[in-house]
Write an enzyme that holds these catalytic residues in place. Structure first.
Site, PDB file in Angstrom:
ATOM      1  N   LYS A 115     -10.531   2.700  -1.273  1.00  0.00           N
ATOM      2  CA  LYS A 115     -10.601   2.089   0.050  1.00  0.00           C
ATOM      3  C   LYS A 115     -11.895   2.471   0.769  1.00  0.00           C
ATOM      4  CE  LYS A 115      -7.597   1.612   4.142  1.00  0.00           C
ATOM      5  NZ  LYS A 115      -6.233   1.958   4.634  1.00  0.00           N
ATOM      6  N   CYS A 136      -5.659  -2.557   2.952  1.00  0.00           N
ATOM      7  CA  CYS A 136      -5.276  -2.491   4.356  1.00  0.00           C
ATOM      8  C   CYS A 136      -6.455  -2.681   5.316  1.00  0.00           C
ATOM      9  CB  CYS A 136      -4.508  -1.206   4.636  1.00  0.00           C
ATOM     10  SG  CYS A 136      -3.449  -1.309   6.108  1.00  0.00           S
ATOM     11  N   GLU A 144       0.819  -1.212   0.000  1.00  0.00           N
ATOM     12  CA  GLU A 144       0.000   0.000   0.000  1.00  0.00           C
ATOM     13  C   GLU A 144       0.857   1.268   0.000  1.00  0.00           C
ATOM     14  OE1 GLU A 144      -3.550   1.963   2.809  1.00  0.00           O
ATOM     15  OE2 GLU A 144      -2.090   0.575   3.677  1.00  0.00           O
TER      16      GLU A 144
END
Length: 302
Positions: free
Chosen positions: A120, A157, A47
């Site tokens: 995200k 993540c 990431e």
């Protein structure tokens, strides 16, 4: 290749980032090439690999690190590399979209085509991981991408802690899950080590959905100047690849650069997933509680 067999080779990369974009891109390209030499078809980079994990601090100047998705130089470089090597590369980046900002990933197919964007969905906010200051909540929803080698789902993540995200991607046909990551020590608690917990949660996603899972994390110690002094995180690496029962088939340590490789027969895994019955026996009519925040009151759905 025998009928029904669909072999794919996946890779997770792991390295320490500097705060210099050209240096990090050179490292990423070197490791992508190394993975390709080992036969990898789909290669995951960690990431926000262009620089330090800047979310340790709330600083206005760090918004200058964001760039628009269109004509993004890092994505373009990875498109050329993917086309040259014939590999798939999910590319994590800090996206500027007019007045919004996202923690995003572009999926690059083996011919260099950009298959689209995922933003995200789950944005953390805690000491050392102050992402809500920088990132709007993603608005793409959970997506899958049909690449040359497999239909893949990519979370980012904090998304990896949510079983709903993994299930949503596999329900849409994802055959492999990928999670680029930046996670390490907790600045407020030196005794807290989440590494084993982090890994076991994702092993559960792999096993519960009967799909392989690839997680790429950074290593190294990074110090960021904040309004309250310096903040420091030691990223714990431990990138890994899990098989469809959650078993670890390849793993890195917490200190060394790594190019992990694993081979999977997606045809065989598909048959196992079907025969195991976890999708046949689902009861979506009983899961409406998942649309609530407290188990009883419906959340506002826009």
């Amino acid at each position: 290749m025998e009928k029904g067999k669909r072999h794919v080779v996946v890779s997770a990369l792991q390295f320490a980032c500097t705060d210099d974009i050209p240096t990090n891109l050179a490292t990423a390209e070197r490791l992508v090439r190394a993975a390709h030499e080992k036969g990898a078809n789909i290669i995951l980079i960690q990431e926000l690999f262009e620089g330090y994990y800047f979310c340790q601090a709330q600083r206005e100047d760090f918004f200058q690190r964001a760039k628009p998705y269109k004509d993004h130089p890092t994505i373009q470089r990875m498109q050329k590399l993917a086309k040259e090597l014939g590999v798939v590369i999910p590319v994590s980046f800090f996206e500027e979209a007019n007045n919004a900002h996202y923690n995003s990933v572009a999926i690059i197919d083996a011919d260099g085509t950009d298959l689209g964007l995922y933003r995200k969905s789950h944005i953390p906010d805690g000491p050392g991981y102050q992402e809500k200051f920088y990132f709007n909540p993603g608005d793409t929803g959970f997506k899958v991408f049909q690449t040359k080698f497999a239909k893949i789902g990519v979370g980012i993540c904090w998304d990896q802690w949510f079983p709903e995200a993994a299930r949503a991607m596999v329900l849409q046909g994802a055959e492999i899950l990928f999670y680029p990551t930046a996670i390490g020590s907790e600045p407020q608690d030196e005794g807290l080590d989440s590494c084993d917990h982090w890994q076991r949660v994702m092993q559960g996603h792999a096993g519960a959905n009967v799909v392989p899972l690839v997680a790429s994390n950074r290593i190294g110690k990074e110090m960021i100047e904040t309004e309250h002094g310096n903040s420091e995180i030691t990223f714990y690496g431990n990138s890994f690849i899990a098989g469809p029962t959650g078993e670890i088939v390849a793993a890195a340590n917490d200190k060394e650069e790594a190019v992990l490789i694993a081979h999977f027969d997606l045809g065989k895994i598909k048959s196992k997933r079907s025969s195991w019955g976890v999708f046949r026996d689902r009861r979506p009519d009983l899961y409406k509680v998942l649309l609530t925040s407290d188990g009883s009151k419906p959340s506002s759905i826009h």
